[in-house]
Motif scaffolding. Structure first.
Motif, mmCIF file in Angstrom:
data_model
loop_
_atom_site.group_PDB
_atom_site.id
_atom_site.type_symbol
_atom_site.label_atom_id
_atom_site.label_comp_id
_atom_site.label_asym_id
_atom_site.label_seq_id
_atom_site.Cartn_x
_atom_site.Cartn_y
_atom_site.Cartn_z
ATOM 1 N N GLU A 78 0.831 -1.197 0.000
ATOM 2 C CA GLU A 78 0.000 0.000 0.000
ATOM 3 C C GLU A 78 0.868 1.249 0.000
ATOM 4 O O GLU A 78 1.989 1.256 0.522
ATOM 5 C CB GLU A 78 -0.929 0.023 1.206
ATOM 6 N N TYR A 242 -9.861 5.766 -1.400
ATOM 7 C CA TYR A 242 -9.247 4.449 -1.558
ATOM 8 C C TYR A 242 -9.250 4.028 -3.021
ATOM 9 O O TYR A 242 -10.256 4.186 -3.724
ATOM 10 C CB TYR A 242 -9.998 3.403 -0.743
ATOM 11 N N VAL A 244 -8.259 0.457 -4.651
ATOM 12 C CA VAL A 244 -7.879 -0.889 -4.224
ATOM 13 C C VAL A 244 -8.023 -1.876 -5.374
ATOM 14 O O VAL A 244 -9.075 -1.955 -6.014
ATOM 15 C CB VAL A 244 -8.749 -1.352 -3.033
#
Length: 756
Positions: A78, A242, A244
């Motif tokens: 990440e 986010y 992802v």
């Protein structure tokens, strides 16, 4: 005693008679909360609203992760962009490593209390310090800056401190990377909010939660919220965006926080069904039960992987579910000027319940909660059947399975509906109104359980809600005080966690809405709080102050009693005194006195003399009788009539009309046995069977919180008095709520009386 004063004098002295009691005792139950609440400042105002200098941090995530089904392992990398919006420079960052709660050296295992049982296996003893065959916890492989250079870090149980090479100044941001993996826990064996479950057919369902290192909250109240995650106190998280990418086996369906970015990974048929579901009035199956059964039989035969790319804006967390067992249905819900997709993912083991109810329950929750707070701002709301209950932004995990024949019990049905409403409802509290769950569980669980109750009662009449009704906390509140905590207790220190953090706060808010404030004032204030603090970080003081600020009701006594103490409500009718006004009219008063005399119970000597047939001397010798033996002291004469005429002439027409109404006057004495001050709700049952209910605000206890008296002037004679007839106040002893007292006969007494 009878009223003998002229009416005008009685009325002029009324305030002294009713309100003029001398204060004899005051234990400050109405003392303001100024000493308990933090001082208002430029960040948080005395009204409960964010101040003009309010700020909060932001953390954006770009994550790439992959699921290894063979090893039940998850690998990830990440990149976090952290924005320092505070006025202060920051020297280090704190990151949450929640999976470390399951590490072999976890304090969660160390502080867990154990006792030796009469029957225990070696496995039971082996698991006292965790699961010896499971290597849990986040495995941090590297922490680097945006140029790939190592950053020093220190791991302290479930928290990781990253030391910055230079101070992060106000209004600056920093980019850094973390590479990690962890072994997914067997949720059926170990429990937990997330994990995996392997079914009898060999297929696995994954709930991927608390799965990546997440930024801790840094705010104006606590600085860094870096309290350890021990299991009960949940999460304090920072809002952000986010991006992802999650790689799973090719035959898995992945439902997640956010919106799928590449729909081409879905078949054309699935995409068509999704478009149809958007405008459907009932759920449409996107992936059908028949299709899932085919996939289950091909487990291990489908090779390769698929990457699911999701994006979510302004969320505090990200979670997902992954399985080839997922049946998937959806329908659109109109929310303001947009359509929100209500969706459900579930295995065939839950089909008969979830296909019928789950997505409908999601839609119902959005409707009710949005009316009570704000329009749901996210594009999707998802319910996943995973045989548990836990919430995340846009997605939650619930339970509700059927037997092999597809049958289910009433308890399972309503338990499923309640958990779906509750977990979907958490989108509002704390996913959007982002309170600190690590510190104050009640701020999300209590507020959410209250709205869950509202939604349940609007699902169907007489819905069997387990929380919300005042009666549901009576047994808890009259329990051993050594095992009860005030609601205002840190999440890790609470006795009887469910009662304290869920049940009691939800009941308190329901009483506040229905009995203390009324729906109009409460709903406006509650909605004001929700809108003031959506996408922000409120504290208890912000909630307490907003509810008062927006309603104009002083509630400090209520917060103090319900949230800061463990005192129960037990109000008793101590005594009732009855009287009627003396009209001075000799005709009326003479008849009344004679009637009262005739109703008097004779004394025992008179009764026994009559039983023996005693003949008095006067009866034997009538010549002994004189004027007084035939005179009735309650008779009236012409002088009495003349005096009354003069008195009547001195009264005005209003006084005469009031006297003519012949009111019934009662003084009722109330005793506060339990200690918790509450409104007095008294019901009069009249001689003709009709009833009338009066509400007296809690402030009647201001000058005396032990015993208070109230005079009621009524049109009819009362046959009985009842306190709290609809059981609105969670009174723990109903036996003293009646006058005259009722004998409460329980089943044991009835059974015994029949037998004998």
């Amino acid at each position: 005693m009878r009223f003998q004063l002229p009416l005008i004098l009685i009325l002029s002295l009324g305030s002294l008679l009713v309100y003029g009691q001398k204060e004899s005792y005051n234990n400050n139950k109405f003392k303001q909360l100024d000493e308990e609440l933090p001082n208002p400042n430029s960040y948080r105002t005395g009204s409960g609203a964010p101040g003009h200098k309010y700020w909060q941090q932001k953390a954006d995530y770009v994550i790439e992760a992959s699921l290894d089904e063979a090893k039940n392992q998850l690998h990830g990398e990440e990149t976090i962009t952290y924005f320092n919006n505070s006025p202060s420079p920051i020297k280090y960052l704190w990151v949450q490593l929640d999976q470390n709660m399951r590490a072999t050296n976890s304090n969660t295992y160390k502080i867990s209390q154990n006792k030796i049982k009469e029957t225990a296996s070696p496995k039971d003893f082996a698991r006292i310090d965790g699961y010896p065959d499971y290597d849990g916890g986040h495995k941090i492989q590297e922490v680097t800056d945006q140029n790939g250079q190592p950053l020093p870090y220190t791991i302290n149980q479930t928290m990781m401190r990253i030391d910055l090479p230079q101070v992060l100044k106000s209004n600056e941001n920093i980019v850094f990377n973390i590479k990690w993996y962890y072994n997914i826990n067997d949720r059926k064996l170990m429990g937990g909010r997330g994990g995996y479950e392997t079914f009898a057919d060999g297929n696995t369902l994954y709930t991927i939660t608390q799965w990546f290192p997440r930024m801790a909250v840094y705010d104006d109240v606590n600085g860094w919220q870096n309290k350890q995650f021990l299991g009960n106190g949940e999460f304090a998280l920072t809002f952000g965006d986010y991006d992802v990418k999650f790689t799973a086996p090719a035959d898995h369906i992945v439902g997640a926080t956010g919106v799928l970015q590449d729909s081409t990974i879905l078949s054309e048929e699935i995409r068509e069904r999704l478009e149809q579901a958007k405008y459907s009035e009932k759920p449409i199956e996107i992936v059908t039960k028949k299709e899932v059964i085919k996939k289950e039989k091909k487990k291990g035969k489908v090779k390769g992987t698929t990457t699911w790319h999701y994006k979510a804006e302004n969320v505090r967390d990200f979670a997902l579910g992954s399985s080839r067992k997922f049946i998937w249905d959806a329908m659109g819900v109109e929310m303001g000027d947009k359509i929100v997709m209500a969706m459900s993912y579930y295995p065939k083991e839950a089909y008969e319940l979830y296909s019928r109810y789950s997505t409908e329950a999601v839609a119902h929750t959005l409707d009710v909660y949005s009316r009570m707070t704000f329009d749901y701002p996210y594009p999707v709301a998802i319910s996943v059947e995973a045989n548990n209950g836990m919430e995340y932004p846009m997605i939650c995990f619930n339970y509700g399975r059927v037997d092999k024949e597809g049958h289910y019990t009433k308890r399972t049905k309503y338990g499923m509906l309640s958990v779906i409403i509750h977990e979907v409802g958490h989108n509002y509290f704390p996913m959007i109104v982002n309170s600190d769950e690590r510190q104050w569980t009640w701020m999300d669980e209590g507020l959410n359980s209250f709205l869950q109750f509202v939604a349940e009662q609007e699902w169907e009449e007489n819905y069997p809600s387990m929380e919300g009704f005042p009666r549901t906390v009576v047994d808890y509140m009259k329990g051993n005080p050594d095992n009860i905590s005030p609601i205002m207790t840190n999440s890790e220190s609470i006795h009887q966690f469910g009662w304290n953090a869920y049940s009691k706060p939800s009941v308190a808010l329901n009483i506040l809405r229905e009995t203390v404030m009324g729906r109009e004032l409460f709903d406006y204030a509650f909605k004001t709080y929700a809108n003031r603090w959506m996408f922000k970080h409120p504290t208890p003081a912000d909630f307490f102050r907003t509810m008062e600020d927006a309603s104009g009701v002083d509630l400090d006594w209520f917060w103090r009693g319900w949230f800061y103490t463990i005192e129960p409500c037990d109000i008793s009718i101590k005594n009732v005194v009855y009287d009627q006004l003396n009209t001075k009219n000799p005709e009326i008063e003479s008849a009344r006195l004679k009637a009262e005399r005739d109703q008097k119970t004779p004394d025992i000597t008179t009764i026994h003399n009559q039983e023996e047939g005693l003949t008095t001397r006067l009866e034997k010798k009538p010549e002994l009788k004189d004027f007084y033996n035939s005179y009735d002291e309650y008779d009236y004469n012409t002088e009495d009539v003349e005096r009354y005429k003069k008195y009547d002439a001195s009264l005005n027409e209003n006084d005469k009309a009031w006297i003519k109404e012949n009111k019934h006057i009662y003084q009722v004495d109330f005793e506060n046995v339990g200690g918790l001050v509450m409104p007095i709700i008294i019901e009069f049952t009249y001689q003709d069977g009709s009833k009338e209910k009066r509400y007296i605000p809690a402030e009647i206890w201001k000058n005396s919180d032990q015993v208070v008296s109230k005079v009621f002037i009524l049109d009819q004679e009362v046959s009985s008095f009842t306190l709290d007839p609809n059981k609105e106040t969670a009174d723990i002893d109903y036996s003293n709520n009646y006058f005259p007292r009722h004998e409460e006969v329980n089943r044991f007494k009835l059974y015994k009386s029949k037998k004998h």
